[in-house]
Design an enzyme around this catalytic site. Structure first.
Site, PDB file in Angstrom:
ATOM      1  N   SER A 276      11.847  -2.478  -7.637  1.00 21.51           N
ATOM      2  CA  SER A 276      11.045  -2.287  -6.436  1.00 21.51           C
ATOM      3  C   SER A 276      11.828  -2.736  -5.184  1.00 21.51           C
ATOM      4  O   SER A 276      12.913  -2.247  -4.921  1.00 21.51           O
ATOM      5  CB  SER A 276       9.716  -3.033  -6.580  1.00 21.51           C
ATOM      6  OG  SER A 276       8.796  -2.660  -5.593  1.00 21.51           O
ATOM      7  N   ASP A 394       3.847   5.418 -12.294  1.00 22.51           N
ATOM      8  CA  ASP A 394       3.962   4.547 -11.128  1.00 22.51           C
ATOM      9  C   ASP A 394       3.179   5.130  -9.954  1.00 22.51           C
ATOM     10  O   ASP A 394       3.432   6.254  -9.528  1.00 22.51           O
ATOM     11  CB  ASP A 394       5.439   4.384 -10.758  1.00 22.51           C
ATOM     12  CG  ASP A 394       5.664   3.303  -9.709  1.00 22.51           C
ATOM     13  OD1 ASP A 394       4.669   2.778  -9.158  1.00 22.51           O
ATOM     14  OD2 ASP A 394       6.826   2.970  -9.443  1.00 22.51           O
ATOM     15  N   HIS A 422       4.792   1.044 -12.694  1.00 18.96           N
ATOM     16  CA  HIS A 422       5.662   0.315 -11.780  1.00 18.96           C
ATOM     17  C   HIS A 422       6.308  -0.892 -12.449  1.00 18.96           C
ATOM     18  O   HIS A 422       7.471  -1.185 -12.201  1.00 18.96           O
ATOM     19  CB  HIS A 422       4.862  -0.132 -10.553  1.00 18.96           C
ATOM     20  CG  HIS A 422       5.708  -0.624  -9.428  1.00 18.96           C
ATOM     21  ND1 HIS A 422       6.553   0.200  -8.709  1.00 18.96           N
ATOM     22  CD2 HIS A 422       5.863  -1.870  -8.885  1.00 18.96           C
ATOM     23  CE1 HIS A 422       7.180  -0.502  -7.782  1.00 18.96           C
ATOM     24  NE2 HIS A 422       6.779  -1.757  -7.870  1.00 18.96           N
TER      25      HIS A 422
END
Length: 476
Positions: A276, A394, A422
Site C-alpha cells: 500500500s 481489493d 488489500h
C-alpha cells in the site's frame, strides 16, 4: 442454544459499550479542545530478541525487527547470470501525452521470459496521461513504432469505433512540442538471491495503519529459508515513537526515515517489499539507490501517479470527530481490506496491530501524502526488476491501477491473487510467500556465447564451460 444466544447478546452489549465510550471520549475532546488520544507507542509484550530501536533523528525512534539467521554462508554467485540493458527514451508532451521508446537492444526479449512466459519486443509505446473523454485512446496492447504506425491490436476508449490509421493521425495531431525528455541508458546484472547469500537483505515496509506485525508470516517464512530480514514500524505505528506534530508524518519525513533505515542495514543486494503506502517508499529508495536495490515487490500499491491528499476526505475532519468515528472506520477497513469478513479476519487485525493507530496519526498520515515528484516519468525511470502483486478483491486499489503500473515500469511482472484483497499477505500468506520467493530466485536467461566463424568448426561441446562473451553485461 441458550449459551449461544447469551454469548451473542453479551458481544453486542460489549460492542455497544465500547462505541458509547468512544463517542463520550470524542465529545469530551470537542468540549475541552484536547486530544482524545494520547499519542504514544502501543505497549508490546513481545520479546526483545530481534527487536531494535533506531533513533533516525533526535527524539524520533523507530522499532525495527532485524533477524539474521544462523546459516552456512554461500558466497554471491560468480556465474554469468543474466544481464539486461535498460535503454529507453521518455518524452512528455504539454498536452499530457507520454511517449516511451525502448531503444537498441534494450531488454533483450530472448532473455526476459522466465517469470511470465512471454516477452515484449523493443517498441515505442504511446500512452495518454490525461485523455479527454471525447477522444479515443490507445490501450496497453497497442504499439506505435518509430514511424508512427500502429502495430498490434488497438482498441479505443470512450470515443466510438476507429481504425488504426485514424488513431495514428489523431496521435500525431495531439502531439505538440515536448515538455520534457529523459534518456535512460544503463546496464544491470540480475542474479538469483538465495537466503544463503550473505550479501542479500530483505526490507519490508507496511502502509498506513499497519505495523511490522502484518509481515509475520513472511518474516517467519524467509527467516527459515536463511534470509536476513529488516522490518521497521513507521513513525506513529506499532512501537515506534509518535510525535504530536502533523509535520512529522509527511511523505518526505517518512521517506527520510526509510532512507536512514536502509543505509543502516543495507547489504550489497537489497530487495524491497512494500504494501500500500509503503510501496511509495520502496519506489523512492529504488530511484535513489539503483545500484544497491536489486529487486522490488509492490503489493497493492496503486498506479504510478504523484501523491496528493484529497481535499474532500473524511480524514480532513477534526481529530476528535475521527475518534468518534473510529469504530465505523475500523469496520470499513475490515470490509474493504479483506475478501471475507469473519472471525478469522478480525483476529488477524487484532493480532497484527493493523489499523491500530491514534486518530491524530491517521489524520496526519493521510493529509501528509504529498509527493509531486512521484509521477509516471519518475516510475518509468526505474530500471530495477519489479514484481507487482494484486489481490483481486481489493476495494482500495483497483486492478487497473496495477495494470497501469506494469505498463509504465520498464521491467515489471504483474501477478494477481484471486482469493486475496488489500491485506493479501495476511489472507493468503502461502501464495504470497511462494510468489516472492520465486521472484527472489529469478534471473534473466544468460546471453548466448558468440564464437568467431573461424573457430566454429572446432567449437567445444555445450558441456564445456567457456569464457563469458563480451555481450554479457556487468552491473554498473
Amino acid at each position: 442454544m441458550v449459551e449461544t444466544s447469551g454469548g451473542f447478546y453479551l458481544a453486542c452489549w460489549l460492542a455497544g459499550a465500547a462505541m458509547l465510550t468512544t463517542l463520550m471520549d470524542g465529545l469530551l475532546c470537542c468540549l475541552t479542545g484536547k486530544s482524545a488520544n494520547v499519542v504514544v507507542p502501543i505497549e508490546t509484550s513481545e520479546p526483545a530478541d530481534g527487536y531494535e530501536f533506531v533513533e533516525v533523528k533526535p527524539g524520533r525512534v523507530l522499532r525495527v525487527r532485524h533477524v539474521i539467521p544462523e546459516r552456512e554462508v554461500e558466497e554471491e554467485p560468480s556465474g554469468p547470470g543474466g544481464s539486461v540493458r535498460c535503454k529507453r527514451k521518455i518524452t512528455v508532451y504539454r498536452n499530457g501525452q507520454l511517449l516511451i521508446e525502448n531503444l537498441g537492444d534494450a531488454v533483450r526479449p530472448e532473455r526476459l521470459h522466465a517469470l511470465n512466459g512471454e516477452a515484449e519486443p523493443n517498441c515505442t509505446v504511446e500512452v495518454e496521461l490525461a485523455d479527454p473523454p471525447s477522444n479515443p485512446t490507445l490501450n496497453s496492447d497497442t504499439k506505435v513504432d518509430k514511424t508512427g504506425s500502429v502495430v498490434g491490436t488497438g482498441e479505443i476508449g470512450a470515443g466510438g469505433a476507429a481504425t488504426a490509421p485514424d488513431l495514428t493521425q489523431q496521435a500525431r495531431k495531439r502531439r505538440r512540442k515536448p515538455k520534457r525528455t529523459v534518456v535512460i541508458d544503463s546496464e544491470r546484472k540480475i542474479t538469483s538471491c538465495k537466503g544463503t547469500h550473505a550479501d542479500v537483505a530483505l526490507f519490508f515496509v507496511h502502509g498506513v495503519g499497519g505495523s511490522l506485525d502484518i509481515w509475520g508470516s513472511q518474516l517467519d517464512f524467509f527467516f527459515r529459508l536463511g534470509y536476513e530480514v529488516i522490518v521497521p514500524d513507521l513513525v506513529g505505528h506499532g512501537a515506534s515513537s509518535a510525535p504530536q506534530i502533523a509535520a512529522a508524518y509527511t511523505f518526505y519525513a517518512l521517506a527520510e526515515d526509510m532512507r536512514a533505515i536502509f543505509k543502516r542495514y543495507a547489504r550489497k543486494r537489497n530487495i524491497l517489499i512494500g504494501h500500500s503506502y509503503g510501496v511509495s517508499f520502496c519506489t523512492f529508495l529504488a530511484h535513489e539507490y539503483p545500484d544497491q536495490v536489486h529487486k522490488v515487490v509492490m503489493i497493492n500499491g496503486g498506479g504510478p501517479t504523484a501523491l496528493e491528499p484529497s481535499l474532500c476526505s473524511i480524514f480532513n475532519l477534526p481529530t476528535c470527530i475521527l475518534h468518534c468515528l473510529s469504530p465505523c472506520l475500523s469496520w470499513s477497513f475490515l470490509k474493504a481490506g479483506f475478501a471475507h469478513q469473519g472471525a478469522k479476519e478480525k483476529q488477524l487485525l487484532k493480532d497484527n496491530n493493523a489499523f491500530n493507530v491514534s486518530s491524530f496519526v491517521l489524520r496526519a498520515m493521510m493529509s501528509g501524502q504529498y509527493w509531486p515528484e512521484g509521477d509516471e516519468v519518475y516510475h518509468a525511470e526505474i530500471t530495477v526488476p519489479i514484481l507487482l502483486v494484486h489481490g483481486m478483491y481489493d476495494k482500495f486499489v483497483p486492478v487497473e491501477e496495477d495494470q497501469r503500473m506494469a505498463e509504465i515500469l520498464l521491467l515489471a511482472f504483474l501477478k494477481i491473487i484471486n482469493e486475496g484483497s488489500h491485506m493479501v499477505m495476511m489472507e493468503c500468506p502461502e501464495s504470497v510467500n511462494t510468489l516472492l520467493h520465486e521472484f527472489f530466485l529469478w534471473e534473466p536467461d544468460a546471453a548466448p556465447k558468440s564464437k568467431p566463424r573461424s573457430e566454429t568448426a572446432n567449437a567445444p561441446t555445450a558441456s564445456n564451460g567457456g569464457a563469458t562473451s563480451e555481450s554479457q553485461v556487468k552491473n554498473k
